[in-house]
Every structure is written in C-alpha cells, then in structure tokens.
Design a protein around this motif. Structure first.
Motif, short mmCIF file in Angstrom:
data_model
loop_
_atom_site.label_atom_id
_atom_site.label_comp_id
_atom_site.label_asym_id
_atom_site.label_seq_id
_atom_site.Cartn_x
_atom_site.Cartn_y
_atom_site.Cartn_z
N LYS A 54 46.44 40.67 41.58
CA LYS A 54 47.18 40.20 40.46
C LYS A 54 48.61 41.04 40.71
O LYS A 54 48.38 42.23 41.37
N GLU A 57 48.98 45.17 40.63
CA GLU A 57 47.86 45.80 41.30
C GLU A 57 48.01 46.01 42.60
O GLU A 57 48.28 45.20 43.49
N SER A 58 47.48 47.11 43.22
CA SER A 58 47.13 47.45 44.43
C SER A 58 45.84 46.65 45.00
O SER A 58 45.16 46.45 44.13
N GLN A 61 42.79 48.61 44.19
CA GLN A 61 42.33 48.37 42.83
C GLN A 61 41.69 47.00 42.64
O GLN A 61 40.83 46.86 41.87
N ALA A 62 42.16 46.20 43.20
CA ALA A 62 41.77 44.68 43.02
C ALA A 62 40.38 44.29 43.80
O ALA A 62 39.67 43.93 42.85
N ARG A 65 37.99 45.78 40.88
CA ARG A 65 38.00 44.83 40.21
C ARG A 65 36.96 43.82 40.19
O ARG A 65 36.35 43.12 39.39
#
Length: 156
Positions: A54, A57-58, A61-62, A65
């Motif tokens: 997204k 977003e790194s 992090q993605a 998630r």
C-alpha cells in the motif's frame, strides 16, 4: 482479493503493474507455507502467501499486515530474501510485478482475526517439492534462504 484504494496497482486494458510482498514461513518440520491458487483452472499452481503493498507502507510492514489479514497469523519479518521483477502475460494482459520476498517467522502462535476470513488457504510443503510453484525464479530462494537479498527477473 480485489484491489483496494491504497494498493500500489495500476491497471489498463492491456497492462497491469503492481507491487507485492510475499513471505517465506518455515514450520518446525522444515516445510514452507504456500497458497494454492484458486483460479488456475487446468494448470494448478502454488505461491507464497502475501499481497499488494500500500502507498506509504514499507515492504516489511506490508508482509506482516498481509499474513494477519489473509491468514490470521502474527508474524515478524526476519530479513529480505529477494526482490523479483515478474514479467508475464495473464488473461491476455502484459503484467509487470515487483515483489519483495521476506523470510518471516511466527511472532505469536495465537491466531488473530483474518480480515478476509482466511481467504488465502495455507498448505505446507517440503521446499524440494516445488514443481508447481510460481514464480519459478523464487524456487531456489525458498530452498537456500540467502543471507543477503537477491535480485531476480522472472519471465513466465
């Protein structure tokens, strides 16, 4: 899963471009978590769990998630394994996909709520049994788990 408004994806009549993340999760028996493709028809294949990056977003992090949303798993990103440019044709459209593949591990064995009701089914497979795995270029990455990131181009 359908595109969401913050996904890094651009679509036209002839071309698609997207940025994705995937994770290599290995269980205690040395097996890798894989997703069987739901839309493969006559040629079934498996892929690594993941999804679209997204905006804002790194990639680490993605991947965290995506595992929570799609599979209900709380993971931790350990290290970046590969950056892959996937160039392929699907449903008569030319696709360019940039994919960040992370080695991940379970952070908390308790399951969390999967936003997509565990949309991505997970199967476990020995890393030497990847004949139907796509993209093909990532097979050796899954088997070797390199210490430094590898750059790949896959033309399937």
């Amino acid at each position: 899963m359908a595109d969401e408004k913050d996904d890094i994806v651009f679509r036209s009549d002839l071309h698609d471009f997207k940025v994705r993340v995937t994770g290599v999760l290995v269980n205690q028996m040395g097996q890798v978590a894989l997703n069987p493709d739901k839309n493969s028809g006559d040629l079934p294949y498996v892929t690594l769990p993941g999804g679209k990056l997204k905006f804002g977003e790194s990639s680490d992090q993605a991947v965290i998630r995506e595992f929570a949303e799609e599979a209900g798993l709380q993971i931790q990103a350990v290290r970046l394994l590969a950056i892959t440019e996937n160039l392929y044709t699907y449903q008569q459209k030319h696709n360019n996909e940039i994919n960040f593949t992370w080695l991940v591990k379970i952070k908390d064995p308790k399951s969390v709520f999967a936003k997509d009701q565990s949309e991505q089914a997970i199967i476990w497979r020995d890393p030497d049994n990847l004949d139907d795995f796509l993209p093909k270029a990532l097979r050796s990455i899954i088997q070797d788990l390199p210490q430094t990131p590898i750059y790949l181009v896959d033309r399937d």
